[in-house]
Design an enzyme around this catalytic site. Structure first.
Site, PDB file in Angstrom:
ATOM      1  N   HIS A 289       0.817  -1.219   0.000  1.00 43.60           N
ATOM      2  CA  HIS A 289       0.000   0.000   0.000  1.00 43.60           C
ATOM      3  C   HIS A 289       0.850   1.268   0.000  1.00 43.60           C
ATOM      4  O   HIS A 289       0.529   2.229  -0.709  1.00 43.60           O
ATOM      5  CB  HIS A 289      -0.946  -0.010   1.186  1.00 43.60           C
ATOM      6  CG  HIS A 289      -1.977  -1.093   1.109  1.00 43.60           C
ATOM      7  ND1 HIS A 289      -2.928  -1.152   0.111  1.00 43.60           N
ATOM      8  CD2 HIS A 289      -2.195  -2.177   1.900  1.00 43.60           C
ATOM      9  CE1 HIS A 289      -3.696  -2.213   0.289  1.00 43.60           C
ATOM     10  NE2 HIS A 289      -3.270  -2.850   1.366  1.00 43.60           N
ATOM     11  N   HIS A 367     -14.252  34.951 -48.070  1.00 44.34           N
ATOM     12  CA  HIS A 367     -13.305  35.244 -46.995  1.00 44.34           C
ATOM     13  C   HIS A 367     -11.923  34.770 -47.431  1.00 44.34           C
ATOM     14  O   HIS A 367     -11.646  33.592 -47.472  1.00 44.34           O
ATOM     15  CB  HIS A 367     -13.750  34.539 -45.706  1.00 44.34           C
ATOM     16  CG  HIS A 367     -12.983  34.966 -44.488  1.00 44.34           C
ATOM     17  ND1 HIS A 367     -11.989  34.213 -43.925  1.00 44.34           N
ATOM     18  CD2 HIS A 367     -13.058  36.103 -43.738  1.00 44.34           C
ATOM     19  CE1 HIS A 367     -11.499  34.837 -42.871  1.00 44.34           C
ATOM     20  NE2 HIS A 367     -12.132  35.992 -42.734  1.00 44.34           N
TER      21      HIS A 367
END
EC number: 4.2.1.59
Length: 464
Positions: A289, A367
Site C-alpha cells: 500500500h 473570406h
C-alpha cells in the site's frame, strides 16, 4: 474500455465488520452525477462529512489504505475502490455509518455483486481518462519494491510477488482487460503470514479479522499448544494447518496464485485514488500500500503537469449524445448558420460539440478567396452555439427558451482553421446561473491544438 461515464441505477447496501477496526458498519453505494467521482460520507458523524477518494487524503498505510478529510477518517478503502474501478463506474457516493467498509470475505466480490444488482447506468459525459504519456517509475530499494507505468491506450496490469517463503513461491498475476476484473480478480482474498498475526493484534489492527475473511499462511512449524492459542486469538473453537498447502484451517485457495491476484486488486484500488481513470501498462514487483500510494502520487503529479493540455477526445465511431436532428430541435438555427454537427458530451457543467469544417462552407468564397480560412467570428459563433446547448440543458423545456450571447471577454484565436479540420469545442460554466445569466469558458481544438478560446456571458430568455 468505456467511453462514457457510468454510475449505478439505484442505492444498494452491504453490511459487516471492518477488518482493522472490528466495528460493524453498513456501507451504501448511491448514484452520483457526472464528474462526481468517488466520495465517502461518514453519516455517523456530526454534519455527515464527505471524504474524497484522493491520494492527497491518505493519512495511514498500516496494512491498508486510510483516507481522511475535514476530520473524518475512512479505513481500508482499497477493496471498495477496486470494485468500482473493476466495473468501470465513475460516479458513486459511498455512505458509511462506521469508520471502515465491511471486510466481507476479504476480497471485492461481494461489492461487485451488490453493485451489479443495482444496475449500471451510462451518463451523458465522456470518461476523463488520463493517458500516461511518459515512463513513470517508483522504486524502494530497501524493500526491493518497484512499480512502473508505460504508455498504452488501454489499462493493463501485471503483478509479481515473492516472499522468500517455503510455502509461497514467486507468483505472477495479470489483467489485460479491465472488464475481466469481476471474473478473474475480484474474488481474490486478502492474506497474512502467521508470524505477523500476533504483531498485528498487538498493534491494535485486524480486530475484525478471522478465518472467514483472510487467508492465514503458515510459514513455520507450529505446535499443538500454539494452535490452541491461535484459536483463542481468532475466536475459533479450533484451528488446524493443512500441511500440504500451509494454510491455516484448511482453507481452499480460489486460485493457485490468489496472493498475487489480491495484490493486483490492491494496486487497482490504491491507484483509484489518482482521481481519474488512467490508460497505461502497470508493472508492479512486490507492491504494497505505501508503494502503491507513492506511485499514485507520481502519476497525479504528471496529470497536474499536463493539466493545461487537456483536450476533449473525439471517437467518431461512438454515437453522439445529440445528433444534428436533435440539435435542430433544441437550437433555433438553420443552414447556413447552424454551426454544430454533433454533441458528444453533456453534463451539468460542461458540453463538447463537434464542427466539421468543409470547403462548402458559405463563407469561404468571400473570406480570403484562394486562401480559405474560417473567420474567427464564425469560430466564436460555433463555440457560442455549443455553449447554448449547455445553457438550454438547465431547463426541462429547452424548446421554450432562447439562449442569447450577451458578452465576450478574453477572446483569442491561436491558429488558422482550414477546410478539412474537425473542431472540438468544449464549454463549461464558470459561475452558477443567476436570474438567467451565466458565465462560460469556451475553447476550440483541432488535432489536439488550441485554436480559439473566449469567456462568454449568456442569457436564457423565455419565449413569449
Amino acid at each position: 474500455m468505456n467511453t462514457k461515464q457510468q454510475t449505478i441505477q439505484k442505492a444498494v447496501s452491504v453490511s459487516g465488520v471492518g477488518l482493522h477496526t472490528g466495528v460493524a458498519a453498513t456501507m451504501t453505494f448511491l448514484p452520483a452525477p457526472t464528474n462526481h467521482g468517488y466520495k465517502f460520507q461518514r453519516i455517523d458523524l456530526p454534519g455527515q462529512p464527505i471524504v474524497d477518494a484522493d491520494v492527497d487524503n491518505v493519512v495511514d498505510l498500516s496494512r491498508g489504505t486510510t483516507i481522511e478529510q475535514s476530520g473524518a477518517r475512512v479505513h481500508t478503502v482499497e477493496h471498495t475502490l477496486a470494485a468500482l474501478v473493476g466495473l468501470q463506474l465513475d460516479n458513486v457516493l459511498i455512505q458509511l455509518d462506521g469508520p471502515e467498509p465491511p471486510i466481507m470475505d476479504g476480497s471485492s466480490i461481494q461489492f461487485i455483486k451488490a453493485l451489479q444488482s443495482a444496475g449500471i447506468e451510462e451518463q451523458n459525459a465522456t470518461r476523463n481518462y488520463f493517458e500516461v504519456n511518459e515512463y513513470v517509475h517508483y522504486r524502494n530499494s530497501e524493500k526491493d519494491i518497484e512499480l512502473a507505468a508505460l504508455p498504452l491506450n488501454d489499462y493493463r496490469l501485471t503483478v509479481m510477488v515473492d516472499y522468500n517463503s517455503r510455502v509461497i513461491s514467486s507468483q505472477h498475476a495479470y489483467l489485460n482487460d479491465i472488464s475481466q476484473f469481476p471474473e478473474q480478480i475480484a474474488s481474490s482474498r486478502t492474506f497474512v503470514f502467521l508470524h505477523e498475526l500476533e504483531m498485528l493484534y498487538k498493534q491494535n489492527l485486524i480486530k475484525g479479522g478471522d478465518l472467514t475473511n483472510a487467508i492465514v499462511i503458515v510459514d513455520r512449524d507450529v505446535e499443538d499448544g500454539e494452535l490452541d492459542y491461535l484459536a483463542d486469538l481468532l475466536h475459533k473453537p479450533k484451528v488446524s494447518v493443512n500441511k500440504r498447502e500451509g494454510i491455516l484451517n484448511n482453507i481452499q485457495l480460489h486460485y493457485p496464485n490468489e496472493m498475487a491476484r489480491h495484490k493486483l486488486l490492491d494496486v487497482i484500488g490504491d491507484l483509484a485514488l489518482i482521481g481519474r481513470p488512467i490508460k497505461a501498462q502497470i508493472l508492479a514487483a512486490r507492491p504494497g500500500h505505501a508503494a502503491n500510494v507513492a506511485f499514485a502520487k507520481k502519476i497525479k503529479k504528471l496529470i497536474q503537469k499536463n493539466a493545461t493540455n487537456q483536450v476533449p477526445q473525439y471517437d467518431p465511431t461512438q454515437p453522439p449524445v445529440l445528433d444534428i436532428n436533435r440539435i435542430s430541435q433544441i437550437l433555433a438555427h438553420r443552414y447556413p448558420f447552424q454551426m454544430i454537427d454533433k454533441i458528444i458530451a453533456l453534463d451539468e457543467n460542461s458540453v463538447v460539440g463537434i464542427k466539421n469544417v468543409t470547403m462548402n462552407e458559405p463563407f469561404f468564397p468571400g473570406h480570403f478567396p484562394g486562401n480559405p480560412v474560417m473567420p474567427g467570428v464564425m469560430q466564436l459563433e460555433a463555440m457560442a452555439q455549443t455553449g447554448g446547448i449547455l445553457v438550454l440543458s438547465t431547463v426541462s423545456d429547452p424548446e421554450n427558451y432562447w439562449p442569447y450571447l450577451i458578452g465576450i471577454e478574453n477572446c483569442r484565436f491561436r491558429r488558422n482553421v482550414l477546410p478539412g479540420d474537425t473542431v472540438i469545442f468544449r464549454c463549461e460554466f464558470t459561475s452558477p446561473m443567476k436570474r438567467g445569466i451565466v458565465k462560460m469558458q469556451g475553447r476550440g481544438y483541432v488535432a489536439n491544438q488550441l485554436v480559439c478560446e473566449a469567456d462568454m456571458i449568456a442569457s436564457l430568455v423565455k419565449k413569449k
